[in-house]
Motif scaffolding. Structure first.
Motif, PDB file in Angstrom:
ATOM      1  N   SER A 119       0.845  -1.199   0.000  1.00  0.00           N
ATOM      2  CA  SER A 119       0.000   0.000   0.000  1.00  0.00           C
ATOM      3  C   SER A 119       0.875   1.242   0.000  1.00  0.00           C
ATOM      4  CB  SER A 119      -0.919   0.013   1.232  1.00  0.00           C
ATOM      5  OG  SER A 119      -1.702  -1.159   1.280  1.00  0.00           O
TER       6      SER A 119
ATOM      7  N   THR B 178      -1.761  -5.010  -9.417  1.00  0.00           N
ATOM      8  CA  THR B 178      -2.794  -4.179  -8.792  1.00  0.00           C
ATOM      9  C   THR B 178      -4.197  -4.566  -9.226  1.00  0.00           C
ATOM     10  OG1 THR B 178      -2.667  -2.491 -10.525  1.00  0.00           O
ATOM     11  CG2 THR B 178      -1.197  -2.249  -8.630  1.00  0.00           C
TER      12      THR B 178
ATOM     13  N   ASP C 182      -0.166   5.524  -8.817  1.00  0.00           N
ATOM     14  CA  ASP C 182      -0.405   4.165  -9.302  1.00  0.00           C
ATOM     15  C   ASP C 182       0.844   3.332  -9.049  1.00  0.00           C
ATOM     16  OD1 ASP C 182      -1.226   1.895 -10.612  1.00  0.00           O
ATOM     17  OD2 ASP C 182      -2.043   2.958 -12.344  1.00  0.00           O
TER      18      ASP C 182
ATOM     19  N   PRO D 212      -5.672   1.818  -7.460  1.00  0.00           N
ATOM     20  CA  PRO D 212      -4.345   1.550  -8.039  1.00  0.00           C
ATOM     21  C   PRO D 212      -3.191   1.748  -7.084  1.00  0.00           C
ATOM     22  CG  PRO D 212      -5.233   3.628  -8.845  1.00  0.00           C
ATOM     23  CD  PRO D 212      -6.326   2.988  -8.069  1.00  0.00           C
ATOM     24  N   THR D 213      -3.435   2.312  -5.907  1.00  0.00           N
ATOM     25  CA  THR D 213      -2.345   2.497  -4.947  1.00  0.00           C
ATOM     26  C   THR D 213      -2.234   1.319  -3.977  1.00  0.00           C
ATOM     27  OG1 THR D 213      -3.881   3.790  -3.593  1.00  0.00           O
ATOM     28  CG2 THR D 213      -2.398   5.000  -5.051  1.00  0.00           C
ATOM     29  N   ASN D 214      -3.022   0.257  -4.202  1.00  0.00           N
ATOM     30  CA  ASN D 214      -2.906  -0.978  -3.433  1.00  0.00           C
ATOM     31  C   ASN D 214      -2.578  -2.115  -4.391  1.00  0.00           C
ATOM     32  OD1 ASN D 214      -3.357  -0.137  -0.811  1.00  0.00           O
ATOM     33  ND2 ASN D 214      -5.577  -0.255  -1.009  1.00  0.00           N
ATOM     34  N   GLY D 215      -1.739  -3.020  -3.972  1.00  0.00           N
ATOM     35  CA  GLY D 215      -1.383  -4.144  -4.813  1.00  0.00           C
ATOM     36  C   GLY D 215      -1.010  -5.360  -3.999  1.00  0.00           C
TER      37      GLY D 215
END
Length: 393
Positions: free
Chosen positions: A135, A170, A142, A188-191
């Motif tokens: 995160s 993501t 992104d 998009p800011t979590n993967g």
């Protein structure tokens, strides 16, 4: 004479054969009925493993701080995220690159600082792999296409139990146009990185060294805990005690001392019928109502009527007559008020001991919406006619 005796024996044989076939058919139908009839004792039962957890057999949470590189200009702004800048400088220094004198010229946006989290499963062994979540911490847009650099993952005690690294997926995207319009799918800011961490340190827990175990119920209940203890004692002797609504203490029988896993397996597969309390859970924000099967209603009369007040504003333009002197154009307000009361709604009487199905049928017969049903249930509870606990989320 011989002919008559032969015919008599043939008739007896035929009758005997018919009786035998009839008896066999009855036995077959009886056995089929018995085998197809559901067992009342297990028709609503659950396995013990589905309603409890074993104390000590649990996940442990890990967390770490790391850097993601390789982003396509969607990383942190180093001016707005000083922790990203300092982490990048420290990492480069450990690799033998000194850029302390060039911090003013460091303007890359291909790096992002992230928090990395993971769950360490019970009995995980050194060298095994686990999934991790990544995160963003700063103003990165992104994480798509980024690669997480080596990140130690620590437990609550501060020790490092795993090391994470790898490319991030993501499942999201973000696109924007020159006019400012944009579209975003997912976050998009979590993967995640499947199998992205390698376990470096094990958490010691040996079942063979345990004299006893404790079962922890997911839904605490005195009756369910007692049923579990009774079922285990019937099968293995007195080895279980219900300590409280949440905990059942188990002593490992002597014959399973060398193989406690076999004992746990047999306990897990035992069927138990959990006891459910009378409870109504209401999520008023989303209009969701969940009611247990033991909810009962005392005799009460319920009516539901709708009063609708509709106010409409229809402004009109008033213009002066042609060739008039001194006339001006004015906007005149026109307000309409319409009051409508639904007179088709009737009062419904719910008899004492009304079941959940009867309650739902009665409220549906009134044509109430879920939000109106919430109000009705709360009102019935206030009247003392709802024999259940109400929990509002």
């Amino acid at each position: 004479m011989t002919m008559k005796m032969t015919q008599h024996r043939a008739r007896n044989f035929k009758t005997s054969l018919q009786l035998t076939v009839f008896a066999s058919l009855m036995v077959l139908l009886s056995s089929t009925s018995l085998s197809s009839a559901p067992s009342n004792s297990t028709s609503h039962s659950s396995r013990i493993k589905d309603i409890v957890s074993f104390e000590g057999v649990r996940d442990n949470q890990l967390v770490g701080y790391g850097l993601v590189v390789g982003l396509n200009g969607t990383g942190d702004g180093l001016t707005n995220a000083p922790f990203t800048r300092e982490s990048l400088v420290s990492m480069l220094e450990r690799l033998g690159v000194n850029i302390r004198d060039q911090l003013a010229n460091l303007k890359t946006k291909n790096v992002a600082a992230v928090m990395v989290t993971a769950n360490l499963p019970p009995f995980s062994r050194q060298g095994a792999r686990i999934d991790i979540s990544v995160s963003a911490m700063g103003d990165a847009k992104d994480l798509l296409g980024g690669t997480l650099l080596v990140t130690p993952l620590m437990g609550a005690d501060g020790d490092v139990y795993a090391v994470a690294q790898g490319p991030i997926t993501t499942g999201s995207f973000q696109a924007s146009g020159s006019s400012g319009s944009s579209i975003t799918k997912g976050v998009p800011t979590n993967g995640k990185i499947p199998n992205g961490a390698i376990i470096e340190k094990e958490i010691g827990f040996e079942l063979k060294n345990q004299d006893g175990l404790k079962l922890s119920l997911f839904n605490p209940d005195f009756t369910t805990a007692k049923r579990i203890a009774d079922a285990v004692n019937v099968k293995f002797g007195h080895v279980a005690d219900a300590l409280d609504p949440t905990t059942v203490q188990l002593q490992i029988p002597a014959k399973f001392a060398a193989n406690p896993v076999a004992f746990i397996t047999e306990v897990e597969q035992m069927p138990i019928t959990p006891d459910l309390g009378a409870k109504v859970v209401i999520d008023e924000a989303n209009g969701v109502i969940v009611m247990g099967k033991n909810v009962r209603i005392s005799e009460v009369a319920v009516s539901h009527g709708n009063l609708t007040i509709k106010i409409t504003e229809t402004p009109q333009v008033s213009q002066p007559n042609p060739f008039s002197i001194g006339g001006t154009t004015e906007i005149v307000a026109r307000t309409g008020i319409d009051v409508k009361e639904d007179s088709n709604k009737k009062m419904v009487v719910l008899d004492g001991g009304t079941t959940l199905q009867q309650l739902v049928d009665g409220l549906n017969a009134l044509g109430v919406s879920p939000r109106d049903m919430i109000t009705i249930l709360e009102t019935i509870k206030s009247a003392g006619a709802l024999q259940a606990e109400i929990e509002v989320k």
